[in-house]
Scaffold this motif. Structure first.
Motif, PDB file in Angstrom:
ATOM      1  N   THR A   1      -2.803  11.719  10.479  1.00 43.81           N
ATOM      2  CA  THR A   1      -3.903  10.473  11.080  1.00 43.81           C
ATOM      3  C   THR A   1      -3.993  10.413  12.380  1.00 43.81           C
ATOM      4  O   THR A   1      -5.177   9.627  12.201  1.00 43.81           O
TER       5      THR A   1
ATOM      6  N   THR B   1      -7.278   7.694  13.849  1.00 44.12           N
ATOM      7  CA  THR B   1      -6.574   6.897  14.614  1.00 44.12           C
ATOM      8  C   THR B   1      -7.203   6.656  15.946  1.00 44.12           C
ATOM      9  O   THR B   1      -7.602   5.560  16.499  1.00 44.12           O
ATOM     10  N   SER B   2      -7.467   8.159  16.548  1.00 40.57           N
ATOM     11  CA  SER B   2      -7.745   7.330  17.898  1.00 40.57           C
ATOM     12  C   SER B   2      -9.296   7.573  17.233  1.00 40.57           C
ATOM     13  O   SER B   2      -9.876   6.950  18.734  1.00 40.57           O
TER      14      SER B   2
ATOM     15  N   VAL C   1     -11.127   5.302  15.269  1.00 41.76           N
ATOM     16  CA  VAL C   1     -10.910   4.434  15.120  1.00 41.76           C
ATOM     17  C   VAL C   1     -10.931   3.482  15.967  1.00 41.76           C
ATOM     18  O   VAL C   1     -11.553   2.585  16.690  1.00 41.76           O
ATOM     19  N   ILE C   2      -9.748   3.529  17.035  1.00 44.25           N
ATOM     20  CA  ILE C   2      -9.693   2.992  18.792  1.00 44.25           C
ATOM     21  C   ILE C   2     -10.490   2.987  19.814  1.00 44.25           C
ATOM     22  O   ILE C   2     -11.157   2.163  19.816  1.00 44.25           O
TER      23      ILE C   2
ATOM     24  N   THR D   1      -4.369  -0.828  14.463  1.00 43.42           N
ATOM     25  CA  THR D   1      -4.667   1.470  14.597  1.00 43.42           C
ATOM     26  C   THR D   1      -3.831   2.059  15.838  1.00 43.42           C
ATOM     27  O   THR D   1      -2.883   2.588  14.863  1.00 43.42           O
ATOM     28  N   ALA D   2      -3.243   1.402  16.340  1.00 43.53           N
ATOM     29  CA  ALA D   2      -2.336   1.730  17.584  1.00 43.53           C
ATOM     30  C   ALA D   2      -0.922   2.209  17.508  1.00 43.53           C
ATOM     31  O   ALA D   2      -0.334   3.215  17.699  1.00 43.53           O
TER      32      ALA D   2
ATOM     33  N   LEU E   1      -0.145   2.089  13.771  1.00 42.18           N
ATOM     34  CA  LEU E   1       0.301   3.134  13.186  1.00 42.18           C
ATOM     35  C   LEU E   1       0.323   4.186  13.182  1.00 42.18           C
ATOM     36  O   LEU E   1       1.573   4.924  12.506  1.00 42.18           O
ATOM     37  N   ASN E   2       0.706   5.334  14.395  1.00 39.22           N
ATOM     38  CA  ASN E   2       1.105   6.576  14.483  1.00 39.22           C
ATOM     39  C   ASN E   2       2.120   6.479  15.218  1.00 39.22           C
ATOM     40  O   ASN E   2       2.457   7.195  14.303  1.00 39.22           O
TER      41      ASN E   2
END
Length: 427
Positions: free
Chosen positions: A188, A192-193, A195-196, A305-306, A308-309
């Motif tokens: 993801t 995620t990148s 979305v951030i 979101t940050a 999550l990764n």
């Protein structure tokens, strides 16, 4: 002829059993003679490999070096793209090459394989440690009152308690051997990148947002070593490129796929850096998420979101290091209890380092300069020169390689010196 092909296949299988590859999506770890991955999926996997923790620290890198350091970022991106092509050319020379350590073995024998393996694993270990620091810092902003009570009067509070809790939660991902599920979750990175980036853009330009009012400085010599170390860290994924190349259905498309990956990644990284610098200026912290107000929905989306990764990728990040240790010490692999103890100790040492050196920006800067530069710039050049014999020829290619090596040495020396100095100063 058949005997020759059989001998070559046997030799390749023997080489495959001597090292651990960097885990990606499950289909990328199939060591077939012909790959099955399409052009678009290769781009997706390449972007996931390049989409790491670096995107959160590039605004800080820009604030350290000033606006003109963006030119340096583009030069670093172009240079690391070129060294990625050199890795491809090395693989074209020998069909048995399946991983980055294989390239080192082809060029410099067992010593080359050992050097590349050590640098790769140390870089991954620092990235895993950086993940703990990032999670601890951001969770502490969201949950400032969390404490751990140990034996009555002993209280572990603040960021330290959250680092410990996160490590305990992620420990099982290091224990398991089948990483297929986590591979899909960790894929993801691109999502995620974006979305951030979208959340921070909305926070900057919306009516009730922070605004883009900071002008910043044009150039800062003092912060330049930190800037180019962090920029280099953003493009350090060369250990994955051999796996991407060998997995492709049509390897001749690899160069174009790699070009698109670097172009898209550079656009996202540059956009994040520019947005963050315009929003917060010289007040930027090592992670842009630490500057975001916690009372805005878009900021919360960016922060969560940050988080999550790193959680999804922690086990995968340490997997090559675990495999390398167990391949070297066979007695660990033969006994499950010993293997679990070693893995637990590895995570424990990462926790200790994260608690002792809780400086995300300086630690990632060190990872970029001390380990990223050799694996992403210097070693691809040296291996290619040795394998191809290009060092015997003088021309444009030699001049480009000399420029790449010279730039890499400058970043390695000054970036490492500055990072170590900043870490010692902040202790």
């Amino acid at each position: 002829m058949k005997k020759f092909l059989a001998d070559e296949l046997t030799k390749c299988k023997m080489q495959d059993s001597q090292h651990a590859t960097v885990p990606l999506l499950p289909e990328l770890n199939r060591h077939n003679s012909a790959g099955t991955t399409s052009f678009l999926k290769t781009i997706f996997n390449g972007l996931n490999a390049l989409s790491g923790l670096g995107i959160l620290s590039v605004p800080y890198a820009l604030s350290s070096g000033g606006w003109l350091s963006l030119i340096l970022m583009i030069i670093i991106a172009a240079t690391t793209f070129y060294t990625g092509l050199l890795i491809k050319r090395c693989m074209e020379d020998d069909p048995c090459i399946r991983s980055y350590p294989d390239i080192g073995y082809k060029a410099f024998g067992s010593t080359g394989r050992l050097i590349i393996s050590i640098l790769m694993n140390l870089e991954l270990y620092l990235v895993a440690t950086g993940s703990l620091i990032l999670l601890g810092d951001n969770l502490h902003r969201l949950l400032p009152n969390v404490e751990i009570h140990v034996y009555g009067d002993i209280v572990i509070g603040g960021r330290q308690s959250l680092v410990l809790l996160v490590a305990i939660v992620m420990m099982p991902t290091v224990w398991i051997d089948n990483m297929s599920t986590l591979s899909y979750v960790s894929a993801t990175g691109v999502f995620t990148s974006l979305v951030i980036l979208g959340s921070i853009l909305w926070l900057g330009v919306s009516v009730d947002g922070i605004g883009l009012q900071h002008k910043g400085v044009l150039f800062d010599w003092n912060g330049l070593p930190t800037a180019f170390s962090l920029y280099t860290f953003c493009f350090c994924s060369h250990a994955v490129f051999p796996t991407l190349y060998s997995s492709m259905w049509n390897p001749r498309q690899f160069s174009f796929a790699l070009l698109l990956c670097f172009m898209l990644c550079t656009v996202v990284i540059a956009s994040m850096a520019i947005l963050g610098y315009l929003m917060f200026g010289s007040d930027l912290q090592s992670q842009i998420t630490l500057n975001l107000p916690t009372d805005r929905m878009s900021a919360k989306v960016a922060v969560y979101t940050a988080l999550l990764n790193p959680i999804a990728k922690y086990g995968l990040t340490l997997k090559p290091t675990v495999d390398s240790i167990e391949n070297h010490f066979k007695w660990l692999r033969e006994n499950r209890s010993r293997s679990l103890f070693m893995r637990t100790a590895l995570v424990g040492s990462s926790v200790v380092l994260a608690l002792m050196l809780p400086f995300f920006g300086h630690l990632m800067s060190l990872a970029g300069s001390l380990f990223g530069v050799p694996t992403s710039i210097l070693l691809p050049c040296f291996c290619y020169l040795k394998i191809s014999g290009a060092y015997k020829r003088i021309g444009v290619e030699s001049a480009v390689i000399v420029f790449a090596v010279s730039m890499g040495i400058v970043i390695l020396v000054f970036g490492t010196y500055t990072s170590v100095l900043q870490i010692v100063y902040n202790l």
